[in-house]
Design an enzyme around this catalytic site. Sequence first.
Site, PDB file in Angstrom:
ATOM      1  N   LEU A  44       0.881  -1.155   0.000  1.00  0.00           N
ATOM      2  CA  LEU A  44       0.000   0.000   0.000  1.00  0.00           C
ATOM      3  C   LEU A  44       0.924   1.211   0.000  1.00  0.00           C
ATOM      4  CD1 LEU A  44      -2.999   0.770   0.069  1.00  0.00           C
ATOM      5  CD2 LEU A  44      -2.872   0.765   2.559  1.00  0.00           C
ATOM      6  N   ASP A  45       0.776   2.068  -0.989  1.00  0.00           N
ATOM      7  CA  ASP A  45       1.681   3.201  -1.151  1.00  0.00           C
ATOM      8  C   ASP A  45       1.778   4.039   0.120  1.00  0.00           C
ATOM      9  OD1 ASP A  45       2.194   2.579  -3.831  1.00  0.00           O
ATOM     10  OD2 ASP A  45       0.449   3.717  -4.492  1.00  0.00           O
ATOM     11  N   ARG A  46       2.899   4.714   0.259  1.00  0.00           N
ATOM     12  CA  ARG A  46       3.149   5.568   1.421  1.00  0.00           C
ATOM     13  C   ARG A  46       2.058   6.626   1.579  1.00  0.00           C
ATOM     14  NH1 ARG A  46       7.728   9.921   1.734  1.00  0.00           N
ATOM     15  NH2 ARG A  46       7.554  10.506   3.920  1.00  0.00           N
ATOM     16  N   SER A  48      -1.045   6.372   0.717  1.00  0.00           N
ATOM     17  CA  SER A  48      -2.365   5.751   0.827  1.00  0.00           C
ATOM     18  C   SER A  48      -2.550   5.234   2.248  1.00  0.00           C
ATOM     19  CB  SER A  48      -2.509   4.605  -0.166  1.00  0.00           C
ATOM     20  OG  SER A  48      -2.393   5.079  -1.487  1.00  0.00           O
ATOM     21  N   ARG A 143       0.195   1.767  -8.024  1.00  0.00           N
ATOM     22  CA  ARG A 143      -0.563   3.024  -7.990  1.00  0.00           C
ATOM     23  C   ARG A 143      -1.760   3.004  -8.945  1.00  0.00           C
ATOM     24  NH1 ARG A 143       1.921   6.631  -4.882  1.00  0.00           N
ATOM     25  NH2 ARG A 143       1.010   8.474  -5.839  1.00  0.00           N
TER      26      ARG A 143
END
Length: 182
Positions: A44-46, A48, A143
């Site tokens: 999970l992206d930073r 998000s 992403r």
Amino acid sequence: MARLLLFNKPYGVLSQFTDRGSPTLRSTLSDFIAVKGVYPAGRLDRDSEGLLLLCDDGQLQARIADPRFKLSKTYLVQVEGDPQEPALERLRQGVELNDGMTRPADVARIDEPELWPRDPPIRRRLSIPDNWLKITLREGRNRQVRRMTAAVGLPTLRLVRWSIGDWTVANIAPGQFEEIAV
């Protein structure tokens, strides 16, 4: 029996236990989880927030993370702009990205959900409205949600992964986790 952690990842936290290669210290999973032997099942992206699963079983980890198993991932997405039906239909049919066509997604406009406050807060622009979408994917490209919404003219402002399959982040505070046996 495998251990599974349902972690509500806050904004700004890396989906890994160490931060390699950054001159400034960034927040990682080790700042929140002291359980030994568990590893993230996916990323999970930073920038998000929301559900990140961690487990101690390699087969379970692969089943969760591998797109071949088509485990649904549902996101609550705050977008800039006013989503109209043609843009939503493009998301439902699949969007052409630089790495190919996405699979169709389940997409619906929703009322603003009752979520925890984000730190830092989302910027508000008086002249441009923002709205919320619920998007469910069955693949997991880098992403992907952000790129899909941008491709239809709706830049993502806030992205919260709400669920993966039947597992949800409901009732788990940011920075906290719940452990279940599977």
